[in-house]
Write a protein that holds these residues in place. Structure first.
Motif, PDB file in Angstrom:
ATOM      1  N   PHE A 139       0.843  -1.195   0.000  1.00  0.00           N
ATOM      2  CA  PHE A 139       0.000   0.000   0.000  1.00  0.00           C
ATOM      3  C   PHE A 139       0.878   1.243   0.000  1.00  0.00           C
ATOM      4  O   PHE A 139       1.233   1.774   1.038  1.00  0.00           O
ATOM      5  N   VAL A 140       1.207   1.702  -1.173  1.00  0.00           N
ATOM      6  CA  VAL A 140       2.083   2.856  -1.313  1.00  0.00           C
ATOM      7  C   VAL A 140       1.461   4.110  -0.705  1.00  0.00           C
ATOM      8  O   VAL A 140       2.140   4.905  -0.066  1.00  0.00           O
ATOM      9  N   ASN A 141       0.173   4.262  -0.849  1.00  0.00           N
ATOM     10  CA  ASN A 141      -0.508   5.472  -0.392  1.00  0.00           C
ATOM     11  C   ASN A 141      -1.211   5.296   0.945  1.00  0.00           C
ATOM     12  O   ASN A 141      -2.127   6.053   1.256  1.00  0.00           O
ATOM     13  N   ALA A 142      -0.797   4.316   1.728  1.00  0.00           N
ATOM     14  CA  ALA A 142      -1.454   4.079   3.012  1.00  0.00           C
ATOM     15  C   ALA A 142      -1.357   5.314   3.896  1.00  0.00           C
ATOM     16  O   ALA A 142      -0.314   5.955   3.993  1.00  0.00           O
ATOM     17  N   LYS A 143      -2.451   5.637   4.519  1.00  0.00           N
ATOM     18  CA  LYS A 143      -2.505   6.762   5.453  1.00  0.00           C
ATOM     19  C   LYS A 143      -1.912   6.347   6.799  1.00  0.00           C
ATOM     20  O   LYS A 143      -1.216   7.114   7.449  1.00  0.00           O
ATOM     21  N   ALA A 144      -2.217   5.124   7.216  1.00  0.00           N
ATOM     22  CA  ALA A 144      -1.750   4.631   8.515  1.00  0.00           C
ATOM     23  C   ALA A 144      -0.782   3.474   8.330  1.00  0.00           C
ATOM     24  O   ALA A 144      -0.912   2.685   7.396  1.00  0.00           O
ATOM     25  N   HIS A 145       0.149   3.386   9.229  1.00  0.00           N
ATOM     26  CA  HIS A 145       1.102   2.286   9.272  1.00  0.00           C
ATOM     27  C   HIS A 145       1.024   1.670  10.668  1.00  0.00           C
ATOM     28  O   HIS A 145       0.948   2.396  11.655  1.00  0.00           O
ATOM     29  N   PRO A 146       1.001   0.347  10.745  1.00  0.00           N
ATOM     30  CA  PRO A 146       0.821  -0.287  12.045  1.00  0.00           C
ATOM     31  C   PRO A 146       1.971  -0.011  13.009  1.00  0.00           C
ATOM     32  O   PRO A 146       3.138   0.004  12.621  1.00  0.00           O
ATOM     33  N   LEU A 147       1.583   0.223  14.254  1.00  0.00           N
ATOM     34  CA  LEU A 147       2.526   0.462  15.352  1.00  0.00           C
ATOM     35  C   LEU A 147       2.109  -0.382  16.539  1.00  0.00           C
ATOM     36  O   LEU A 147       0.934  -0.719  16.682  1.00  0.00           O
TER      37      LEU A 147
END
Length: 154
Positions: free
Chosen positions: A103-111
């Motif tokens: 997902f190149v344009n992902a708004k969120a990244h898991p943390l």
């Protein structure tokens, strides 16, 4: 525009719905519910459409909280729609990182939610195979982390 937070565990029956309920209560107490939205999901399809585990609901009730959440599995669109995605442990973080890597344009990244813990407990312990003590521990961990998050993001 509301900022959106998603809490994720394996089955969406214990930790993530508890974190969702805690988050909603804290933003309501701070008078900022109009600024935040929260939801929870699982990495598995283990409990689709099910209420949270009765032990999780009991733990929430002991703290004056409730949940009407129904279990769901995380979707690709969640990475585009949420601002923050918090996982409860490294297994789920790894699954989400694999799931979202394209997902190149992902708004969120898991943390990891535990990365916010002032007590430095990185993993939110899974209470599923335990009793009320384990649910209380997971509750307290989520509470500390969410309070820390809100103190720097609201």
């Amino acid at each position: 525009m509301k900022r959106r937070v998603l809490f994720v565990c394996f089955g969406n029956t214990c930790r993530s719905p508890m974190a969702e309920a805690i988050f909603k209560k804290l933003v309501a107490e701070r008078g900022i519910s109009d600024q935040w939205d929260a939801d929870s999901a699982g990495t598995s399809n283990f409990a689709l459409g099910c209420q949270p585990d009765n032990r999780a609901l009991g733990c929430l009730a002991r703290h004056g909280l409730s949940s009407n959440h129904r279990g769901r599995q995380i979707t690709k669109s969640d990475f585009m729609e949420f601002d923050y995605i918090f996982c409860m442990d490294t297994r789920n973080l790894s699954l989400l990182e694999q799931f979202s890597k394209d997902f190149v344009n992902a708004k969120a990244h898991p943390l990891l939610l535990g990365s916010l813990d002032p007590h430095e407990e990185l993993i939110i312990s899974d209470p599923f195979n335990g009793g009320s003590r384990e649910y209380e521990r997971a509750y307290e961990q989520c509470l500390r982390c969410i309070q820390a998050f809100l103190s720097t993001h609201s």
